[in-house]
Scaffold this motif. Structure first.
Motif, PDB file in Angstrom:
ATOM      1  N   LEU A 225      50.925  61.441  17.140  1.00  0.00           N
ATOM      2  CA  LEU A 225      52.113  61.656  17.965  1.00  0.00           C
ATOM      3  C   LEU A 225      53.211  62.495  17.006  1.00  0.00           C
ATOM      4  O   LEU A 225      54.020  63.365  17.333  1.00  0.00           O
ATOM      5  CB  LEU A 225      52.413  60.429  18.548  1.00  0.00           C
ATOM      6  N   PRO A 226      53.372  61.720  15.718  1.00  0.00           N
ATOM      7  CA  PRO A 226      54.443  62.433  15.078  1.00  0.00           C
ATOM      8  C   PRO A 226      54.349  63.835  14.791  1.00  0.00           C
ATOM      9  O   PRO A 226      55.438  64.742  15.256  1.00  0.00           O
ATOM     10  CB  PRO A 226      54.511  61.731  13.757  1.00  0.00           C
ATOM     11  N   ALA A 227      53.368  64.529  14.416  1.00  0.00           N
ATOM     12  CA  ALA A 227      53.117  65.897  14.525  1.00  0.00           C
ATOM     13  C   ALA A 227      53.379  66.600  15.636  1.00  0.00           C
ATOM     14  O   ALA A 227      54.211  67.750  15.898  1.00  0.00           O
ATOM     15  CB  ALA A 227      51.881  66.311  13.751  1.00  0.00           C
ATOM     16  N   SER A 228      52.722  66.140  16.758  1.00  0.00           N
ATOM     17  CA  SER A 228      53.018  66.769  18.134  1.00  0.00           C
ATOM     18  C   SER A 228      54.324  66.703  18.456  1.00  0.00           C
ATOM     19  O   SER A 228      54.829  67.729  19.213  1.00  0.00           O
ATOM     20  CB  SER A 228      52.124  66.112  19.112  1.00  0.00           C
ATOM     21  N   LEU A 229      55.102  65.582  18.363  1.00  0.00           N
ATOM     22  CA  LEU A 229      56.523  65.344  18.840  1.00  0.00           C
ATOM     23  C   LEU A 229      57.457  66.456  17.929  1.00  0.00           C
ATOM     24  O   LEU A 229      58.251  67.030  18.578  1.00  0.00           O
ATOM     25  CB  LEU A 229      57.036  63.971  18.755  1.00  0.00           C
TER      26      LEU A 229
ATOM     27  N   LEU B 250      59.397  60.479  26.128  1.00  0.00           N
ATOM     28  CA  LEU B 250      58.693  61.425  25.460  1.00  0.00           C
ATOM     29  C   LEU B 250      57.457  60.789  24.388  1.00  0.00           C
ATOM     30  O   LEU B 250      56.593  61.513  24.279  1.00  0.00           O
ATOM     31  CB  LEU B 250      59.758  62.415  24.317  1.00  0.00           C
ATOM     32  N   PHE B 251      57.699  59.830  23.704  1.00  0.00           N
ATOM     33  CA  PHE B 251      56.646  59.424  22.920  1.00  0.00           C
ATOM     34  C   PHE B 251      55.704  58.549  23.689  1.00  0.00           C
ATOM     35  O   PHE B 251      54.650  58.100  23.217  1.00  0.00           O
ATOM     36  CB  PHE B 251      57.398  58.676  21.660  1.00  0.00           C
ATOM     37  N   THR B 252      56.269  57.754  24.615  1.00  0.00           N
ATOM     38  CA  THR B 252      55.495  56.744  25.395  1.00  0.00           C
ATOM     39  C   THR B 252      54.218  57.302  26.232  1.00  0.00           C
ATOM     40  O   THR B 252      53.230  56.812  26.381  1.00  0.00           O
ATOM     41  CB  THR B 252      56.084  55.668  26.211  1.00  0.00           C
ATOM     42  N   VAL B 253      54.472  58.539  26.892  1.00  0.00           N
ATOM     43  CA  VAL B 253      53.724  59.274  27.808  1.00  0.00           C
ATOM     44  C   VAL B 253      52.433  59.659  27.032  1.00  0.00           C
ATOM     45  O   VAL B 253      51.180  59.220  27.400  1.00  0.00           O
ATOM     46  CB  VAL B 253      54.264  60.267  28.499  1.00  0.00           C
ATOM     47  N   PRO B 254      52.535  60.277  25.906  1.00  0.00           N
ATOM     48  CA  PRO B 254      51.158  60.616  25.187  1.00  0.00           C
ATOM     49  C   PRO B 254      50.707  59.542  24.455  1.00  0.00           C
ATOM     50  O   PRO B 254      49.509  59.781  24.234  1.00  0.00           O
ATOM     51  CB  PRO B 254      51.688  62.003  24.143  1.00  0.00           C
ATOM     52  N   LEU B 255      51.613  58.728  23.994  1.00  0.00           N
ATOM     53  CA  LEU B 255      50.975  57.584  23.425  1.00  0.00           C
ATOM     54  C   LEU B 255      50.049  56.685  24.326  1.00  0.00           C
ATOM     55  O   LEU B 255      49.065  56.202  23.926  1.00  0.00           O
ATOM     56  CB  LEU B 255      51.994  56.537  22.912  1.00  0.00           C
ATOM     57  N   SER B 256      50.308  56.678  25.743  1.00  0.00           N
ATOM     58  CA  SER B 256      49.671  56.009  26.714  1.00  0.00           C
ATOM     59  C   SER B 256      48.077  56.425  26.766  1.00  0.00           C
ATOM     60  O   SER B 256      47.377  55.821  27.175  1.00  0.00           O
ATOM     61  CB  SER B 256      50.148  56.169  28.088  1.00  0.00           C
TER      62      SER B 256
ATOM     63  N   PRO C  82      64.485  64.690  18.610  1.00  0.00           N
ATOM     64  CA  PRO C  82      64.559  63.975  17.182  1.00  0.00           C
ATOM     65  C   PRO C  82      64.601  62.411  17.513  1.00  0.00           C
ATOM     66  O   PRO C  82      64.035  61.644  16.544  1.00  0.00           O
ATOM     67  CB  PRO C  82      65.787  64.440  16.641  1.00  0.00           C
ATOM     68  N   LEU C  83      65.314  62.014  18.300  1.00  0.00           N
ATOM     69  CA  LEU C  83      65.307  60.595  18.395  1.00  0.00           C
ATOM     70  C   LEU C  83      64.112  59.868  18.777  1.00  0.00           C
ATOM     71  O   LEU C  83      63.594  58.895  18.519  1.00  0.00           O
ATOM     72  CB  LEU C  83      66.408  60.203  19.576  1.00  0.00           C
ATOM     73  N   SER C  84      63.031  60.731  19.572  1.00  0.00           N
ATOM     74  CA  SER C  84      61.749  60.126  20.082  1.00  0.00           C
ATOM     75  C   SER C  84      60.969  60.129  18.797  1.00  0.00           C
ATOM     76  O   SER C  84      60.204  59.151  18.699  1.00  0.00           O
ATOM     77  CB  SER C  84      61.206  61.177  21.022  1.00  0.00           C
ATOM     78  N   VAL C  85      61.222  61.089  17.933  1.00  0.00           N
ATOM     79  CA  VAL C  85      60.347  60.816  16.721  1.00  0.00           C
ATOM     80  C   VAL C  85      60.650  59.766  15.675  1.00  0.00           C
ATOM     81  O   VAL C  85      59.907  58.929  15.175  1.00  0.00           O
ATOM     82  CB  VAL C  85      60.611  62.199  15.709  1.00  0.00           C
TER      83      VAL C  85
END
Length: 343
Positions: A49-53, A101-107, A215-218
């Motif tokens: 996720l870090p790189a994709s975000l 933003l980060f919870t959806v792909p993480l799921s 940037p906050l999601s990262v």
């Protein structure tokens, strides 16, 4: 999107949203299900996720500049350049959006948790929130929106019953909770300040929200990884540093690109002037169908686990709900027009 209203129907944006979401689901699940050549195991969500975000952040900033949408946003002059900045409301919405933003792909990345199930679970509580937000802001909720809400909740109940309960790992539970809080914040702010139907307000909202939220999601993702929550923690170094020289960066670029496209269509759908109980189920159901479709393709082509019967039944119910949300408003408008002409 020039002028007061867009001639392109909201259902068209939903179709484009679905088509962009489908490859995002497939690539994300493949990257986190296929053993990595160097590590000997599939990558986790906290490694991908870090790189994709970050990629999505860069692409979104480029889109904001290339499209000219930044001209509609609030901004300040810095060294001769105009820099978009959020207002207090879009700042608050940006916090909620960062969670989403980060919870959806993480799921999509949890081992033993199917994509359709986690999507149904995350969307069910949102569909309860949507009409409540409308009621709180004095917006009328029409019968077809309530009907679609009940149908989607029924789909959720069927999937949970077929699976035999939740049985989620700690990080998945945290993901669902943060997603729900984030979506509620975002939806409440949208309803208060931007559901006017004016295309300029859509552009303004998108820019002001995303320049802060991405940037906050990262940063949020880094914080969760750093504090050691759940058995996927501790992978911060690889996800933020080592990934950039690894061949997996190519599919991660695909994830970041499709995430950017999805975010543009999502804001257009959610800021449609109709009630949240109409727009939210339409957008959420489309993402669910993309999740189920992606899971089926993954099973047929790559041999991943097939979706359960209850999940497929739930998807069928959602298709009917989308048809209801699309057709009922038009039939109602025609009926009102016919009554007016007969008077």
């Amino acid at each position: 999107m020039n002028g007061k209203a867009s001639a392109f129907p909201i259902e068209g944006y939903v179709a484009l949203y679905l088509l962009a979401y489908l490859p995002n689901v497939i690539i994300t699940k493949l990257v986190t299900s296929t053993p990595h050549a160097g590590l000997g195991r599939p990558l986790t969500g906290l490694e991908t996720l870090p790189a994709s975000l970050i990629i999505s952040t860069v692409l979104t900033y480029l889109f904001i500049w290339w499209s000219g949408w930044h001209r509609d946003a609030n901004g300040v002059q810095v060294a001769g350049a105009r820099i978009p900045i959020p207002t207090r409301y879009t700042f608050l919405s940006g916090i909620g959006t960062a969670m989403v933003l980060f919870t959806v792909p993480l799921s999509f990345t949890f081992e033993g948790v199917s994509i359709p199930f986690i999507q149904l679970l995350m969307r069910g509580d949102i569909l309860i929130i949507a009409p409540l937000v409308d009621i709180a802001f004095g917006r009328k909720v029409r019968w077809w929106s309530w009907t679609a809400l009940v149908m989607v909740l029924a789909a959720l109940a069927i999937a949970i019953g077929d699976r035999g309960g939740f049985n989620l790992p700690p990080l998945a539970i945290l993901t669902v909770v943060l997603y729900t809080i984030g979506y509620f914040i975002r939806l409440a702010v949208m309803t208060k300040v931007s559901k006017s139907g004016d295309p300029a307000s859509v552009r303004k909202y998108f820019v002001e929200e995303k320049v802060f939220a991405l940037p906050l999601s990262v940063a949020m993702l880094a914080a969760i990884s750093a504090v050691g929550f759940g058995d996927q923690s501790g992978q911060l170094g690889w996800g933020f540093v080592s990934v950039w020289t690894d061949p997996v960066i190519l599919p991660l670029f695909g994830i970041g690109f499709t995430l950017t496209v999805v975010s543009v269509f999502a804001i257009i759908i959610l800021l449609d002037p109709r009630e949240n109980a109409y727009c939210v189920p339409l957008e959420r159901a489309a993402s669910l169908i993309a999740g189920v479709g992606g899971a089926l393709i993954l099973a047929w082509v790559w041999g991943l686990p097939h979706p359960r019967t209850g999940e497929l039944i739930g998807a069928g119910i959602l298709i009917v709900a989308i048809a209801l949300l699309s057709l009922a408003p038009r039939l109602s408008q025609r009926a009102r027009a016919a009554r007016a002409e007969s008077v």
